[in-house]
Design an enzyme around this catalytic site. Sequence first.
Site, mmCIF file in Angstrom:
data_model
loop_
_atom_site.group_PDB
_atom_site.id
_atom_site.type_symbol
_atom_site.label_atom_id
_atom_site.label_comp_id
_atom_site.label_asym_id
_atom_site.label_seq_id
_atom_site.Cartn_x
_atom_site.Cartn_y
_atom_site.Cartn_z
ATOM 1 N N GLU A 163 0.800 -1.226 0.000
ATOM 2 C CA GLU A 163 0.000 0.000 0.000
ATOM 3 C C GLU A 163 0.837 1.283 0.000
ATOM 4 O O GLU A 163 0.808 2.065 0.967
ATOM 5 C CB GLU A 163 -0.960 -0.012 1.191
ATOM 6 C CG GLU A 163 -1.897 -1.211 1.186
ATOM 7 C CD GLU A 163 -2.912 -1.180 2.336
ATOM 8 O OE1 GLU A 163 -2.800 -0.342 3.238
ATOM 9 O OE2 GLU A 163 -3.840 -2.012 2.318
ATOM 10 N N GLU A 350 -5.502 -8.618 0.645
ATOM 11 C CA GLU A 350 -6.218 -8.305 1.885
ATOM 12 C C GLU A 350 -7.674 -8.041 1.565
ATOM 13 O O GLU A 350 -8.002 -7.313 0.627
ATOM 14 C CB GLU A 350 -5.688 -7.025 2.567
ATOM 15 C CG GLU A 350 -4.362 -7.154 3.220
ATOM 16 C CD GLU A 350 -3.885 -5.850 3.864
ATOM 17 O OE1 GLU A 350 -4.731 -5.002 4.239
ATOM 18 O OE2 GLU A 350 -2.665 -5.685 3.961
HETATM 19 O O1 IFM Z 1 -4.469 -3.208 9.070
HETATM 20 C C1 IFM Z 1 -4.379 -2.671 7.791
HETATM 21 C C2 IFM Z 1 -3.216 -3.252 7.031
HETATM 22 O O2 IFM Z 1 -2.020 -3.067 7.709
HETATM 23 C C3 IFM Z 1 -3.100 -2.598 5.681
HETATM 24 N N1 IFM Z 1 -4.338 -2.636 4.970
HETATM 25 C C4 IFM Z 1 -5.528 -2.228 5.659
HETATM 26 C C5 IFM Z 1 -5.644 -2.940 6.999
HETATM 27 C C6 IFM Z 1 -6.910 -2.486 7.738
HETATM 28 O O3 IFM Z 1 -6.875 -1.110 7.963
#
Ligand code: IFM
Length: 445
Positions: A163, A350
């Site tokens: 990210e 994710e």
């Molecule tokens: O916890 C975070 C993760 O570290 C990165 N993506 C989003 C998740 C939820 O906010």
Amino acid sequence: MSFPADFLWGAATSSYQIEGAALEDGRGECIWTRFSHTEGNVKHGHTGDVACDHYHRYAEDVALMQALGLRAYRFSIAWSRLLPQGTGAINQAGVDFYNRLIDKLLEANITPFVTLYHWDLPQALQDRGGWTSAEMPEWFAAYAALAAERYGDRVKHWITLNEPWCIAFLGHHLGIHAPGIRDERAAFCAAHHTHLAHGRAVQVLRERLPNAQVGITLNLAPIQPASDDPRDQEAARGFDGVQNRWFLDPIFKGMYPPDIAAYLTARGALDGLDLESVRLAAQPLDFLGVNYYTRILIRHAPNSPQGYEIYLPPDAPVTDMNWEIYPQGLRDLLLRVHREYAPPGIYITENGAAFPEPERVEGDLLEDSARVAYLEQHFKAAAEAIAHGVPLKGYFVWSLLDNFEWAEGYTKRFGIVHVDFATQKRTLKRSALYLKQVIQCGALS
Ligand code: IFM
């Protein structure tokens, strides 16, 4: 609705969010240790000093993954465990921790997906300018080379960065993440260096590990205008330009999106950057990692400083993060990425949700029907994308464990496994059993 037989189902975590042992066994300080220990930055003054104590309990956690039938596990390496100063001297105890973890995963028949950077920059590098330093791409390349050398015999899937939008904008513009800088130019400078660092890391991984699968993880979201009003549409296009295209275009086209670059150049936000050099980011990739949580609705707002605002419909279903639950956004996003950028493979690296849950749990199972419903709807959206030709190869639920949710501390629980932070007891949630069942059946009922 079925998934391909070799679909890689898994769960994801990151080093600072679960490991604890923040300064143990020679680990150098990282920017999140410094940031979370600075008053006012994290809710209730929480820190990642202990987190889920995964550094000591990794074997128990791998056993849990195995019991759930996970085929893959995405975790990140803490750069300052390997290189306490970010460059130079190697900390063998830190190297050994990931050796133990990787070996345990392989014994359990779980494929390791390693993220090289999930936000815990060595503080020593921050002191030298961090992501705003033009030296970052080479520091990162050297670290990637070390990780490849130490783990590449067993790790076949590599993600360079997690990210980069968050690294740049949450860390350097909004200042709500480490290192807590609030400066628009610093944010675009950091973003530029994430692109170059990614490009260099891919080169280094390819040279050393010709058979590895290499990708990057982006947090992408469908950006939609709140109405048909052309001013909302224009605002949404601009927002998409920074949220999505500022990262996708360099990686897949080797250039910045011209409309956004022109706008930002005119306001001086890109001063001092050699925009052409971003071509380095466009290294051939094996996959794109997509982190999906919600869509974002935008409407123009002439009285706000940016001229737009994020709009949440009053009746929208939301998670504990106040993020709209919008599963069809996942399908739409995957179709768009496939159509406009055509990565050879995509993993959802994710997806998941925080919901309010008890601090302590009685019994050996926690009912989390809201998360089960959330996952089921998003799995369906993924299956639809596959049916439309998207080369989706795997799906990592965020997160395996309740953990340190950055500026929110331990107040937001994303885990499919509950963690009692006072005792470190792990308790399965119903969603973990749901994931297990989906993996076993290879289909949604
Ligand atoms: O916890 C975070 C993760 O570290 C990165 N993506 C989003 C998740 C939820 O906010």
